[in-house]
Structures are given as structure tokens and as C-alpha cells.
Design a protein around this motif. Structure first.
Motif: not given
Length: 523
Positions: A110-138
Motif C-alpha cells: 500500500a505504501e509503495r504503490s502510492g496509496l498511503l501517500g495519497t490517502v494521507l495527503a487527502r486526510i491532511v487537507m481535510c482534517a483540522p490541523r489542531r485536532l490531529m493530535t487528539p485524533i491520533v491518540v484516540l
């Protein structure tokens, strides 16, 4: 693929007592030998320590039985012969080894095909930066529902998400590690740990009351509240203490992980995402169809239950499949993979980066096996428990001391069930006689059993987290990782103990119909 990165000079930090203390701990820790060498030295210490303990005639009575436990000298000819035969087995059966390698086959594709990078980039664009930490912890806390998925999936993905957002990846790694490991017992739902510990608690309670029954929901209310409280604590520690101490990060997860910007590439990525999404939906639907319905073949074949079941017990293979098939679909649709050779090469490349980890695991597995064989951990735990029993403490001071004692024992005995099998026959009856229900004692144990996971090299996933950190900072050492996680351990211990104190002080039920204090007729 190694992660490319640029480290800017670390901004000057305030010369606070906390920073000076953590810097000192990090310097001392990093002055230690390489982790591989350290595990070799620890093996020698255990061998010599076991011989000394055996020669002095040390022994303890196993709690709840009349069995005498004596240390085993590892210097004898018989134990040396046995170790020569069993050393490969210790390595091959080391708990996280197969988990990490099997899951990595799917995650690597999934990583080397580019899937993870693309999905993570979309998540970063959509997710509020200030809520990134609590989402990861939970998410890390909740990942304990699915065995060890937090260690093999959530922690590395959290680091990648933070890197994609321009934040230091080790801050994401630390936040996820804290939620997954230091928050191990907390959860918004009932996990497999609840019935496992409940059975041991019930057996210990029968020493005082043969009719006592412990439900799998014994600690549910408190642990659900703990999941929220610990998320808030880890959020503060990550953003206010951990990340400001890290070097400024300017980099990405590697060219293969970074979505390309031209129109043709965006169209290819969109095709890949559609194909991966469809395959992921079909794969997930099929797995759930085999697990959720009555009579599903992935339910428990005897009891027909969802938890435990072959689905949960085989979650590592499930993870591999859930990452592997969408990764292949993305690669073929986006053009980053053309045939089965590319898929096989991606699998091999992901495993080829684990060479250092395999070497470290070999020696870590020998140390843990020798330490268990020597019985030194059992002797330390039982002697410590008996000392607390004879101390004359009672009430909340005893309960809080028990939390700290469990956290200390957790540094030498990693298994939650193995420790509780030793400690429950001592502390459950003791605290029942002082007015606490067995469920309240189990609650205190679960706090201590969790908070020190992230600072213990004895924790079986500690080496893999260190290897993950080295992907971003190759010079990262054992002392650096312990220093990184120490603020979480201390903050979780303080906050969780305070929550327990307030909860017990207000006499709030810790589970459905579960009281904290026994009726006066029972103690």
C-alpha cells in the motif's frame, strides 16, 4: 524506502527544569551501548544474577497456592544445553516478530504503490490541523480492540500523517505510541482484555467470597471515561512538551509517498483511489459478512461469539489483506505497478528495511526468554507485593501504592495476564478485607499495568517503535526514545491516579451495577 528529511537547527528552548531534566536523561540514555549490545549485556546480567539468586537459596510461595518458586541458575550445564537448542525458537516465536512482518507485507504494498501517500495527503487537507493530535491518540487507544494493530499500523501511519502536515513525525509517533501502549487498558468499548483479567480477578476473589462473580464490564464506565481523559492529557503533552523539544522538521515521507501535482498524475491518482476504494469496500464487506452474521465462519466455532473469534485472533492476516488488495488495485489503476513482479518487489522491499530490527529482536528475544526462565521477575514481584502487604497501608494510599508498584513490576514482567495471575491472589483478598471490591482492585492494576509500557525496553514492541523512529532520525537512540515517552508516562500516571481518586471519592460506579466499596457485612 528511507525517509528523506531536512533537519533545521533546533530552536533555543527555555532553560526550564523540565527541559534540563529531560536533556540529562536523554544524554545518559544515549550514552548507553547500541540496543543490540545492551540486550547482550542484559543477558549476561540475568545469567549471573540467576546464579547468585539460586546459590543464596532465595524462594517464594506462589500466591494462592502452596507451590514454592525458586530461581533457576542459568549457568548450569543443563540450561546452557537447553538454550543452544531453544535459541532459534525464542527468536522465531517472539510475539511481535510474525505480527510485524506479516502486516508489513500488506502495508508495504500500500505504501509503495502510492496509496498511503495519497490517502494521507487527502486526510491532511481535510482534517483540522489542531485536532490531529487528539485524533491520533484516540485512534491509538481504540486500536487495542484489534489486538496489536496499533503497533504495526497506527503508530507508523501517525508519523507519516504528521510529516505530511509539516509537523515532526516523531511527535505523531509519540502520540500514537502513548495512546496505544500507555493507554492500553482505556477504551470506549469492551476489549479482549476485560474478560481475560476478569477471570483472574474472580478466581482471586473466591479466596474471600466463593460466590463472587466478575463481569467483563467490571471497569467499563471508568475505562471509557479514561479514554477521553487520557486523550486530553496526551494532546497537551504532545503539543506543549514533546513537539517543542524536537528539531524543526522540513521533509516528507519520500518521493514514492508524495502525491504528484501535474494534471495527468492527479488523474492517475484519482483512478487509483476509485479502484482502491472499491476493492477496500468489497474486501471489508466480505470479511464482515463472514464474521458478523449468526453462523459466520469467522465467529468462534464453539461459542459462536464475535469476541473472541478467529477474526479477532487472526487480525494480523486481516490487516495484511485489507492493505494488500487495495494497494495492488491502486498501483495497477494508477500505473505505479504493472504486474505481479512489481507487487512482489514491493513486498520484498518493505521487508528488506527490517534487517536491523531482526538483529535486535534476536537478542531481545533471548533476554526475555532467559529472564522468564530464571524466575527472577516472579521473585521480585512476589517479594515486593508481600512488602506492601506488610507495610500497614490502607485505603486510597494503599491503592495508589499498588498502582505505582504495578507500574514498576511492569518494567520487568510485560504480560498483563501473567502479572495479574501473580498479583491478584495477594491484592484482591487484601483489599477486599479493607473494603474495596475486586473490580476496584482490578481497576487500579490496569492503570499501573499501562502507564510504564512506553518506557520499558522489556515491552515486546519497544524495539519496533525504536526502528520506526530511526527511519526519520537514523541517530535516534534508546535514551532518546525513553526521554520522548517519559513525559507521557508521568502525566498518564498522575492524571489517571487522580481520576481514580476522584472517582472513588465520589463513589461513582466503575461499571454497570459495579460498586467500589464492599458492603460492611463482607469485610
Amino acid at each position: 524506502m528511507p525517509h528523506s528529511h531536512v533537519l533545521e537547527p533546533t530552536p533555543a528552548r527555555p532553560a526550564s527544569l523540565t527541559n534540563r531534566l529531560l536533556d540529562g536523561i536523554e544524554r545518559v540514555g544515549n550514552a548507553l551501548p547500541d540496543p543490540v549490545t545492551l540486550f547482550v549485556l542484559l543477558c549476561l546480567v540475568v545469567v549471573l544474577g540467576s546464579h547468585w539468586a539460586a546459590s543464596t537459596g532465595m524462594s517464594v510461595i506462589k500466591p494462592g497456592t502452596d507451590d514454592v518458586i525458586t530461581p533457576v541458575s542459568l549457568l548450569s550445564a543443563a540450561t546452557l544445553q537447553q538454550w543452544l537448542v531453544d535459541a532459534p525458537k525464542h527468536f522465531a516465536t517472539f510475539p511481535p516478530l510474525a505480527t510485524v512482518l506479516v502486516a508489513l507485507i500488506g502495508v508495504g504494498v500500500a505504501e509503495r504503490s502510492g496509496l498511503l501517500g495519497t490517502v494521507l495527503a487527502r486526510i491532511v487537507m481535510c482534517a483540522p490541523r489542531r485536532l490531529m493530535t487528539p485524533i491520533v491518540v484516540l485512534v491509538g487507544i481504540m486500536s487495542n480492540l484489534a489486538s496489536d494493530v496499533g503497533y504495526v499500523v497506527v503508530i507508523p501511519l501517525a508519523a507519516m500523517i504528521f510529516a505530511s502536515a509539516g509537523r515532526h513525525p516523531l511527535a505523531g509517533l509519540a502520540a500514537a505510541f502513548a495512546g496505544t501502549s500507555a493507554g492500553f487498558s482505556a477504551n470506549l468499548l469492551v476489549s479482549t482484555l476485560d474478560p481475560l483479567l476478569g477471570g483472574l480477578t474472580e478466581a482471586a476473589a473466591h479466596l474471600i467470597d466463593p460466590a463472587w462473580q466478575v463481569s467483563a464490564l467490571a471497569n467499563y464506565y471508568f475505562m471509557a471515561a479514561s479514554a477521553i481523559a487520557l486523550t486530553a492529557v496526551a494532546w497537551y503533552v504532545t503539543d506543549r512538551i514533546i513537539e517543542p523539544r524536537l528539531p524543526q522538521w522540513q521533509g516528507n515521507a519520500g518521493a514514492a509517498d508524495t502525491p504528484r501535482a501535474d494534471a495527468a498524475s492527479r488523474a492517475a491518482e484519482q483512478r487509483g483511489l476509485r479502484a482502491a476504494g472499491l476493492v477496500a469496500l468489497l474486501t471489508t464487506g466480505l470479511l464482515l459478512a463472514l464474521w458478523l452474521p449468526e453462523g459466520g465462519i469467522l465467529r468462534d466455532p464453539v461459542k459462536g461469539t464475535l469476541l473472541p473469534s478467529p477474526f479477532i485472533n487472526g487480525i494480523v492476516v486481516v490487516i495484511m489483506v485489507v492493505f494488500l488488495l487495495p494497494g495492488i488495485a491502486y498501483g495497477l489503476a494508477a500505473g505505479s505497478m504493472r504486474n505481479d513482479r512489481d507487487v512482489a518487489r514491493a513486498m520484498g522491499d518493505s521487508l528488506s528495511e527490517m534487517g536491523y530490527y531482526l538483529v535486535m529482536v534476536f537478542f531481545a528475544a533471548q533476554f526475555i526468554a532467559l529472564f522468564g526462565q530464571s524466575k527472577l521477575g516472579v521473585l521480585l514481584a512476589v517479594n515486593g507485593a508481600e512488602a506492601i502487604s506488610a507495610s500497614g497501608l490502607s485505603g486510597m494510599p494503599l491503592l495508589l501504592t499498588f498502582v505505582l508498584f504495578t507500574a514498576a513490576v511492569n518494567l520487568v514482567i510485560g504480560s498483563a495476564s501473567a502479572k495479574w495471575a501473580l498479583l491478584a491472589p495477594i491484592f484482591v483478598p487484601m483489599l477486599m478485607l479493607l473494603g474495596f471490591t475486586p473490580e476496584a482492585t482490578q481497576l487500579a492494576y490496569r492503570i499501573g499495568d499501562s502507564v510504564s509500557n512506553i518506557i520499558s525496553p522489556m515491552m515486546v514492541y519497544f524495539p519496533i517503535v525504536l526502528v520506526m523512529a530511526k527511519r526519520y532520525l537514523p541517530e535516534y537512540g534508546l535514551g532518546s526514545l525513553i526521554t520522548l515517552m517519559l513525559p507521557y508516562s508521568l502525566a498518564f500516571t498522575l492524571a489517571w491516579s487522580l481520576l481514580m481518586t476522584v472517582w472513588i471519592g465520589l463513589d461513582i460506579p466503575i461499571g454497570p451495577g459495579i460498586a467500589i466499596h464492599l458492603p460492611t457485612t463482607l469485610h
